[in-house]
Design a protein around this motif. Structure first.
Motif, PDB file in Angstrom:
ATOM      1  N   ASP A  73      11.581   1.607  -5.553  1.00 46.27           N
ATOM      2  CA  ASP A  73      12.639   2.171  -4.642  1.00 46.27           C
ATOM      3  C   ASP A  73      14.126   1.538  -5.453  1.00 46.27           C
ATOM      4  N   VAL A 113       5.932  -0.650  -5.480  1.00 46.96           N
ATOM      5  CA  VAL A 113       7.074   0.114  -4.501  1.00 46.96           C
ATOM      6  C   VAL A 113       8.460  -0.881  -4.940  1.00 46.96           C
ATOM      7  N   PRO A 170       3.403   7.515  -1.847  1.00 44.08           N
ATOM      8  CA  PRO A 170       3.796   7.346  -0.841  1.00 44.08           C
ATOM      9  C   PRO A 170       4.362   5.679  -0.885  1.00 44.08           C
ATOM     10  N   ALA A 171       5.063   5.114  -1.108  1.00 45.07           N
ATOM     11  CA  ALA A 171       5.501   3.024  -0.754  1.00 45.07           C
ATOM     12  C   ALA A 171       4.628   2.688   0.663  1.00 45.07           C
ATOM     13  N   GLU A 172       4.751   3.229   1.628  1.00 49.81           N
ATOM     14  CA  GLU A 172       4.348   2.798   2.557  1.00 49.81           C
ATOM     15  C   GLU A 172       3.158   1.983   2.560  1.00 49.81           C
ATOM     16  N   TYR A 173       1.569   2.385   1.972  1.00 51.67           N
ATOM     17  CA  TYR A 173       0.804   2.623   1.817  1.00 51.67           C
ATOM     18  C   TYR A 173       0.180   1.737   1.121  1.00 51.67           C
ATOM     19  N   LYS A 174       1.263   1.335   0.280  1.00 45.38           N
ATOM     20  CA  LYS A 174       0.847   0.120  -0.657  1.00 45.38           C
ATOM     21  C   LYS A 174       1.531  -0.822  -0.652  1.00 45.38           C
ATOM     22  N   THR A 175       2.343  -0.785   0.237  1.00 50.08           N
ATOM     23  CA  THR A 175       2.760  -2.286   1.009  1.00 50.08           C
ATOM     24  C   THR A 175       2.369  -2.361   1.919  1.00 50.08           C
ATOM     25  N   ARG A 176       1.331  -1.419   2.682  1.00 45.43           N
ATOM     26  CA  ARG A 176       0.530  -2.415   4.259  1.00 45.43           C
ATOM     27  C   ARG A 176      -0.693  -2.821   2.872  1.00 45.43           C
ATOM     28  N   ASN A 177      -1.392  -2.248   2.207  1.00 46.61           N
ATOM     29  CA  ASN A 177      -2.257  -3.132   1.034  1.00 46.61           C
ATOM     30  C   ASN A 177      -1.743  -4.281   0.970  1.00 46.61           C
ATOM     31  N   THR A 203       7.981   9.773  -5.756  1.00 45.31           N
ATOM     32  CA  THR A 203       7.590   8.855  -4.502  1.00 45.31           C
ATOM     33  C   THR A 203       6.794   9.578  -3.503  1.00 45.31           C
TER      34      THR A 203
END
Length: 391
Positions: free
Chosen positions: A328, A324, A367-374, A363
């Motif tokens: 970014d 992530v 998607p970065a969103e799902y790794k950030t949630r993990n 990217t």
């Protein structure tokens, strides 16, 4: 036994990266097959880097292999991508293959300096196999088959037509019935051959079929998903460094100060210095997170079939966080360099937009969103990510 060392591999990577960077903009514009770059990689011995000594390779660790990919990506993002995916595909036999398959396939790869491509795409439900004795006959296609256009050998995944169980194996790219569509139409990574591979009555013999889908008892095959994420980290960090260095050189040699800046040299503008300081610092931080995750991955890989859920979870979290931040950072660097290079840098001839296009392409597929949630779930609740196709 190969004499390639980690130090030598990284030195070769830096030399090749500098060579590839010279024509990177023109090659990106042309697309197609990076045959001269592939020839140079073969000659260097770097295509054998990961192959264990028992099978004729130098047995270098994943951390070195992916640092090589990072160096190559700094010169030409597509080449770094292809190099990383070569080992992702080759690792299929290490993760799932029998000892006989390792001896035969890795031995040949070490001797012949094979380049491996992939035809696996985890989201595509489009390639099916019908049992024919102990063999399978494959019909359908796989998209996003990076490296297939220059490969000697392909890692392939398909669904059993009757049971829907996913199987893995490998094929020679010139096997009868295989057609490379050459239809990759992405605006980035234009030399990666990430289009479709078509299969028409392609027979894959039992000797080339690996194990079936992952089982809960053995977590080792699930590291394949982490490898894919690590390759992307290498591309992100490498591309950020390549963009930053290219921009710095352009700023020094060509950029003109803004008329109200009060300076005679663009590089003396405090604003320009601050932006470069910020971009350098964030790229250095991205590299640090990447290296930390690589150290954990080496440790997890060394456990083999004894891989514990804790070790797997720790490397999954570290890889997600590094991915992530690297993505970014690369997007930020490849966008903001134009601010400090100036208007004359935004031309097709310069080709500086390739850095952003290459990063943005990756990217969007990741998607970065799902790794950030993990990562957040682990930090908040102590839950490691469940092994899956994208982490």
């Amino acid at each position: 036994m190969s004499q390639l060392t980690a130090q030598h591999a990284l030195l070769l990577a830096r030399e090749l990266s500098a060579r590839f960077a010279v024509d990177a903009a023109a090659n990106d514009l042309a697309g197609g097959r990076p045959l001269s770059q592939l020839a140079a990689l073969r000659e260097s011995g770097l295509l054998t880097a990961l192959i264990p000594e028992a099978y004729g390779g130098p047995g270098l660790p994943w951390s070195t292999v992916l640092q090589v990919a990072r160096e190559l990506a700094s010169g030409d993002s597509a080449v770094g991508h292809l190099y990383g995916y070569h080992f992702l595909a080759l690792s299929g036999v290490l993760l799932r293959g029998s000892e006989a398959q390792r001896q035969r396939l890795l031995g040949a790869s070490a001797r012949e300096h094979w380049f491996w491509g992939n035809s696996v795409n985890t989201f595509s439900y489009s390639l099916f196999g019908q049992r024919s004795g102990e063999d399978y006959v494959l019909n359908g296609y796989r998209p996003f088959s990076s490296g297939s256009h220059i490969a000697d050998r392909l890692l392939v995944a398909w669904e059993d037509q009757d049971s829907d169980v996913r199987f893995f194996g490998s094929l020679a790219v010139d096997q009868p019935g295989i057609t490379l569509a050459h239809d990759w139409d992405g605006f980035g990574q234009r030399q990666t051959g990430s289009g479709r591979v078509l299969f028409e009555n392609v027979r894959i013999p039992a000797a080339d079929i690996y194990g079936a889908a992952d089982s809960g008892a053995n977590l080792f095959p699930s590291l394949g998903a982490v490898i894919a994420q690590q390759v992307l980290i290498a591309v992100f960090v490498g591309t950020a460094w390549g963009a930053l260095r290219t921009a710095r050189d352009y700023t020094r040699e060509h950029s003109r100060p803004w008329i109200t800046s009060g300076v005679e040299r663009h590089g003396d503008d405090p604003w320009v210095r601050r932006v470069y300081g910020e971009l350098y610092t964030s790229t250095l931080a991205a590299e640090g997170l990447a290296d930390r995750s690589l150290a954990l991955f080496d440790q997890a890989w060394a456990q083999g079939s004894a891989l514990t859920s804790q070790a797997r979870g720790e490397v999954a979290v570290a890889t997600a966080a590094a991915n992530v931040f690297a993505g970014d950072t690369a997007l930020d660097v490849t966008t903001r360099i134009f601010e400090v290079m100036g208007a004359r840098s935004a031309t097709k001839t310069q080709g500086f937009d390739r850095f952003w296009r290459n990063v943005r392409t990756h990217t969007l597929h990741n998607p970065a969103e799902y790794k950030t949630r993990n990562v957040g779930n682990w930090y908040l609740n102590g839950d490691y990510p469940e092994p899956g196709i994208y982490q």
